[in-house]
Design a protein around this motif. Structure first.
Motif, PDB file in Angstrom:
ATOM      1  N   GLU A  53      18.405  -0.383  19.851  1.00 27.54           N
ATOM      2  CA  GLU A  53      17.731  -0.112  21.311  1.00 27.54           C
ATOM      3  C   GLU A  53      16.124  -0.246  21.193  1.00 27.54           C
ATOM      4  O   GLU A  53      15.512   0.653  20.546  1.00 27.54           O
ATOM      5  CB  GLU A  53      18.152   1.147  22.005  1.00 27.54           C
ATOM      6  CG  GLU A  53      19.559   1.195  22.067  1.00 27.54           C
ATOM      7  CD  GLU A  53      19.950   0.142  23.463  1.00 27.54           C
ATOM      8  OE1 GLU A  53      18.818   0.153  24.348  1.00 27.54           O
ATOM      9  OE2 GLU A  53      20.786  -0.217  23.771  1.00 27.54           O
ATOM     10  N   ARG A  54      15.671  -1.194  21.571  1.00 28.27           N
ATOM     11  CA  ARG A  54      14.182  -1.425  21.714  1.00 28.27           C
ATOM     12  C   ARG A  54      13.329  -0.338  22.565  1.00 28.27           C
ATOM     13  O   ARG A  54      12.314   0.020  22.079  1.00 28.27           O
ATOM     14  CB  ARG A  54      13.838  -2.760  22.195  1.00 28.27           C
ATOM     15  CG  ARG A  54      14.247  -3.841  21.180  1.00 28.27           C
ATOM     16  CD  ARG A  54      13.442  -5.180  22.022  1.00 28.27           C
ATOM     17  NE  ARG A  54      13.324  -6.383  20.858  1.00 28.27           N
ATOM     18  CZ  ARG A  54      13.040  -7.627  21.136  1.00 28.27           C
ATOM     19  NH1 ARG A  54      12.132  -7.674  22.277  1.00 28.27           N
ATOM     20  NH2 ARG A  54      13.346  -8.675  20.075  1.00 28.27           N
ATOM     21  N   SER A  55      14.114   0.277  23.345  1.00 29.58           N
ATOM     22  CA  SER A  55      13.286   1.272  24.243  1.00 29.58           C
ATOM     23  C   SER A  55      13.164   2.587  23.524  1.00 29.58           C
ATOM     24  O   SER A  55      12.794   3.579  23.728  1.00 29.58           O
ATOM     25  CB  SER A  55      14.249   1.626  25.409  1.00 29.58           C
ATOM     26  OG  SER A  55      15.581   2.167  25.018  1.00 29.58           O
ATOM     27  N   GLU A 299      15.675   8.809  27.389  1.00 32.33           N
ATOM     28  CA  GLU A 299      15.798   7.463  26.901  1.00 32.33           C
ATOM     29  C   GLU A 299      17.089   7.466  26.100  1.00 32.33           C
ATOM     30  O   GLU A 299      17.805   6.317  26.206  1.00 32.33           O
ATOM     31  CB  GLU A 299      14.700   7.181  26.203  1.00 32.33           C
ATOM     32  CG  GLU A 299      13.427   7.043  27.414  1.00 32.33           C
ATOM     33  CD  GLU A 299      12.286   6.561  26.402  1.00 32.33           C
ATOM     34  OE1 GLU A 299      11.863   7.317  25.632  1.00 32.33           O
ATOM     35  OE2 GLU A 299      11.531   5.481  26.847  1.00 32.33           O
TER      36      GLU A 299
END
Length: 324
Positions: A53-55, A299
């Motif tokens: 997950e880039r977030s 997140e």
């Protein structure tokens, strides 16, 4: 004299809880096995989420992943043997294997303490010096700090194991603990170990009280900065950004400090209660940390929700939902 001339013990007996009736061995082994499986699964999920997950590929979550890897290392070092001890009645630990376990137990314990200090530093800069945060807490800097902690955490446990290996062991070999640790092994030495206790005390001050002092200073400064925020919404937002780390730090330090305080004050507690308190601050935090991540970190909850939608509806439906 060297350890080879004096040491007659070739193996240790891992007692575990000395007053536990045999009829409860199966229940205890199942409990430890459940804790180990959930610990490994939960922390592995966090590492996988961070990788995909880039977030989540931010400095703050990079520190959390480092803690997750350390928790997995500690649990793998400590729990399998005590599970075998109660499940298969396998209580024998070879001399060298016990010392290696002692080294790794104290290594991962020291590493956790330093990582939590990094977590406090991250939140201190983010809240007290927000304009400098993007410059100071870059991904590269966080990697350097993490790697430094993983390497330097070997120093104090190595000193302890060198001293422990040099002592002669010629008497009792029963370890009243659920794993091989410095305190339990040192008590079995056939020698004057006052100097060893002094070295162990200094090491504990370095790896526990120094990070704890910095953590207290950091969160004290954070609280002072938060209280200066005018709006209640701003104060709440600032508080929630560090609440996850604060919960994890509290789980690690409060039970540990309770054990040390009882020793200093001279409060006498039963061996079973003492072992239970030690397990509370050593085994329980790695088990509960993934749940804290999932419930407290927004997140991470969103990333998990996307994964659930992908599993339930397929990647196309999840992508449409995300775009909307």
């Amino acid at each position: 004299m060297t350890a080879e001339n004096w040491t007659t013990i070739k193996e240790f007996i891992l007692v575990g809880f000395p007053e536990l009736p045999p009829e409860y061995y199966g229940l205890v082994s199942c409990a430890f096995f459940f804790i180990y499986v959930i610990t490994m699964a939960g922390n592995s999920l966090l590492v996988i989420l961070f990788a995909h997950e880039r977030s989540l590929q931010k400095p703050m979550y990079g520190i959390m992943v480092s803690l997750a890897l350390s928790d997995m290392g500690f649990s793998t070092t400590a729990l399998p043997k005590i599970i075998a001890r109660y499940w298969f009645n396998d209580e024998v630990v070879p001399f060298d294997v016990c010392l290696i376990q002692m080294l790794l137990i104290h290594y991962f314990g020291s590493l956790n303490s330093f990582i939590m200090m990094i977590m406090a530093l991250d939140r201190y800069i983010a809240i007290c010096n927000p304009l400098r945060y993007p410059v100071l807490m870059t991904s590269r800097n966080v990697i350097i700090i993490n790697v430094t902690c993983w390497i330097t955490s070997f120093i104090t446990p190595t000193i302890s194991i060198v001293h422990a290996y040099e002592f002669p062991y010629c008497g009792p070999n029963r370890i009243i603990q659920c794993y091989c640790d410095h305190n339990s092994i040192s008590k079995l030495a056939c020698a004057n170990i006052k100097y060893q206790y002094l070295v162990a005390f200094v090491n504990a001050m370095i790896v526990l009280l120094v990070p704890l002092a910095f953590i207290i200073f950091s969160y004290g400064s954070i609280i002072f900065s938060v209280m200066r925020i005018v709006t209640s919404q701003g104060r709440w937002k600032a508080f929630t950004t560090c609440s996850t780390q604060l919960c994890i730090i509290a789980l690690y330090y409060f039970p540990r400090c309770s054990v040390y305080i009882t020793n200093v004050v001279g409060v006498v507690i039963t061996p079973d209660l003492r072992i239970a308190l030690i397990l509370l601050y050593s085994v329980f935090p790695p088990f509960i940390n993934p749940f804290i991540y999932c419930f407290r970190a927004k997140e991470i909850k969103e990333a998990l929700a996307r994964w659930v939608r992908i599993v339930k509806f397929g990647p196309k439906v999840s992508l449409v939902t995300t775009v909307r």
